[in-house]
Design a protein around this motif. Structure first.
Motif, mmCIF file in Angstrom:
data_model
loop_
_atom_site.group_PDB
_atom_site.id
_atom_site.type_symbol
_atom_site.label_atom_id
_atom_site.label_comp_id
_atom_site.label_asym_id
_atom_site.label_seq_id
_atom_site.Cartn_x
_atom_site.Cartn_y
_atom_site.Cartn_z
ATOM 1 N N GLY A 1 24.561 51.771 46.003
ATOM 2 C CA GLY A 1 23.965 51.225 44.794
ATOM 3 C C GLY A 1 24.983 50.716 43.798
ATOM 4 N N ILE A 2 25.999 50.018 44.298
ATOM 5 C CA ILE A 2 27.117 49.556 43.466
ATOM 6 C C ILE A 2 27.092 48.037 43.307
ATOM 7 C CG2 ILE A 2 29.649 49.407 43.335
ATOM 8 C CD1 ILE A 2 28.563 52.207 42.812
ATOM 9 N N SER A 3 27.512 47.585 42.139
ATOM 10 C CA SER A 3 27.729 46.158 41.878
ATOM 11 C C SER A 3 29.170 45.961 41.400
ATOM 12 C CB SER A 3 26.770 45.633 40.805
ATOM 13 O OG SER A 3 25.437 45.676 41.253
ATOM 14 N N ILE A 4 29.701 44.768 41.638
ATOM 15 C CA ILE A 4 31.021 44.403 41.124
ATOM 16 C C ILE A 4 30.849 43.369 40.024
ATOM 17 C CG2 ILE A 4 33.173 43.175 41.615
ATOM 18 C CD1 ILE A 4 33.294 44.461 44.297
ATOM 19 N N LEU A 5 31.484 43.633 38.894
ATOM 20 C CA LEU A 5 31.565 42.657 37.818
ATOM 21 C C LEU A 5 32.981 42.113 37.757
ATOM 22 C CD1 LEU A 5 29.655 43.915 34.628
ATOM 23 C CD2 LEU A 5 29.041 42.051 36.164
ATOM 24 N N ASN A 6 33.117 40.806 37.854
ATOM 25 C CA ASN A 6 34.404 40.135 37.694
ATOM 26 C C ASN A 6 34.402 39.395 36.362
ATOM 27 O OD1 ASN A 6 35.726 40.625 40.360
ATOM 28 N ND2 ASN A 6 33.932 39.530 41.093
ATOM 29 N N ILE A 7 35.408 39.660 35.548
ATOM 30 C CA ILE A 7 35.525 38.999 34.246
ATOM 31 C C ILE A 7 36.894 38.340 34.166
ATOM 32 C CG2 ILE A 7 35.335 39.291 31.745
ATOM 33 C CD1 ILE A 7 33.973 42.009 32.384
ATOM 34 N N THR A 8 36.889 37.032 33.992
ATOM 35 C CA THR A 8 38.130 36.257 33.924
ATOM 36 C C THR A 8 38.362 35.784 32.498
ATOM 37 O OG1 THR A 8 37.789 35.508 36.204
ATOM 38 C CG2 THR A 8 39.364 34.279 34.861
ATOM 39 N N SER A 9 39.565 35.994 32.032
ATOM 40 C CA SER A 9 39.908 35.629 30.660
ATOM 41 C C SER A 9 39.942 34.114 30.485
ATOM 42 C CB SER A 9 41.272 36.219 30.296
ATOM 43 O OG SER A 9 41.711 35.747 29.049
ATOM 44 N N ARG A 10 39.563 33.662 29.287
ATOM 45 C CA ARG A 10 39.700 32.248 28.933
ATOM 46 C C ARG A 10 41.066 31.968 28.303
ATOM 47 N NH1 ARG A 10 34.155 33.197 27.321
ATOM 48 N NH2 ARG A 10 32.716 32.061 28.715
ATOM 49 N N LEU A 11 41.928 32.977 28.301
ATOM 50 C CA LEU A 11 43.318 32.875 27.844
ATOM 51 C C LEU A 11 43.438 32.543 26.353
ATOM 52 C CD1 LEU A 11 44.813 30.944 30.900
ATOM 53 C CD2 LEU A 11 44.737 33.420 30.507
ATOM 54 N N VAL A 12 42.445 32.950 25.583
ATOM 55 C CA VAL A 12 42.518 32.702 24.134
ATOM 56 C C VAL A 12 43.008 33.941 23.392
ATOM 57 C CG1 VAL A 12 40.736 30.941 24.163
ATOM 58 C CG2 VAL A 12 40.087 33.337 23.860
#
Length: 308
Positions: A169-180
């Motif tokens: 019952g797992i999900s992966i969240l990927n968050i990529t920076s906008r470099l600001v």
């Protein structure tokens, strides 16, 4: 009753230490010809005990009592024989572990072997009290001994993993920076939001501009996703499981990570994410739930069965 500071305790360690001493005093004050029978119930506390411990507060009460009485061993009776090298309902040749360290037990219970709450266990093992898990349906069974932190080296003499677990019952969240923003601010904003939404993160993998997190799927909400999208670019993968290989002695065994991942590759299991702490007590990876049972059995057969 002991003096308690006026500041809110919530569920901090100070509260548990006080409860431990009060419980112990209530027992030691009894006449010698009486035997104490203690209810596991704990009344309302600030911040909610259920949110922190869940419904395992009977075990917590016994742990605090054992700690306060400075007992040598706490025996907890369950409807299971103890802690196994894998879930015996999923792996036919799973073996009962007769001895494990507190660190191994904590990892096992957190990542799938839900026998005793890790926080409850830590209350006693840090105080020099060992825990024995026994089966109420089979009183003659040896069960599993979780050694206290002062003596756990006795049960960790081999150089192998002790168990493999599966958390579904797992999900992966990927968050990529906008470099600001600077990387440290990027990560700080993410974890502040996670805390505000009450989200528990199981695994983390990072780079300078990306953060990947394995999170229980039922902890995610549309509101959280919207808030995270204000910080960076968000993607989500569902239908996943965490496979964890656990053993305190693995740090002394060269090539065990390679053996684990080679086994998964030979089984045709793709890895979505990898996480390993510096302590090397836990090697975890995220895989598709469709392949999770096959992967669990393959790892147990390859890395555990010959050692047990």
């Amino acid at each position: 009753m002991e003096h308690v500071s006026k500041a809110p305790l919530y569920l901090g360690q100070e509260l548990y230490d006080i409860v431990s001493r009060v419980l112990a005093k209530s027992i030691t004050d009894l006449p010698n010809n009486l035997t104490a029978v203690v209810s596991g119930f704990i009344g309302p506390v600030p911040g909610s005990l259920l949110k922190c411990i869940g419904r395992g507060y009977t075990d917590l009460t016994s742990a605090l009592l054992a700690k306060g009485l400075q007992a040598k061993k706490l025996t907890i009776w369950k409807e299971v024989a103890g802690i196994y090298s894998a879930d015996p309902t999923k792996v036919e040749d799973a073996k009962l572990l007769h001895e494990i360290s507190p660190e191994e037990a904590a990892e096992l219970t957190y990542y799938g072997a839900e026998v005793i709450n890790p926080f409850t266990m830590r209350q006693v093992t840090q105080s020099g009290v060992s825990i024995q898990i026994r089966n109420v349906r089979d009183p003659t069974s040896q069960g599993t001994m979780i050694h206290n932190e002062a003596s756990h080296s006795k049960c960790c003499t081999d150089e192998s993993a002790v168990a493999v677990t599966l958390k579904e019952g797992i999900s992966i969240l990927n968050i990529t920076s906008r470099l600001v923003t600077a990387p440290q601010l990027f990560f700080a904003e993410i974890f502040t939001l996670l805390n505000q939404h009450g989200v528990i993160v199981d695994l983390i993998s990072t780079s300078r501009v990306n953060l990947s997190m394995a999170i229980p799927a039922d902890h995610l909400s549309d509101a959280l996703i919207r808030d995270l999208q204000k910080i960076g670019i968000v993607s989500r993968s569902d239908g996943l499981s965490i496979l964890s290989l656990i053993g305190q002695a693995m740090r002394r065994r060269i090539g065990i990570s390679a053996q684990m991942f080679t086994t998964l590759a030979a089984t045709g299991v793709n890895i979505e994410m990898i996480s390993q702490g510096a302590s090397e007590i836990n090697i975890s990876c995220v895989i598709s739930s469709e392949n999770s049972l096959r992967a669990l059995c393959a790892i147990h057969s390859s890395l555990l069965q010959p050692e047990i």
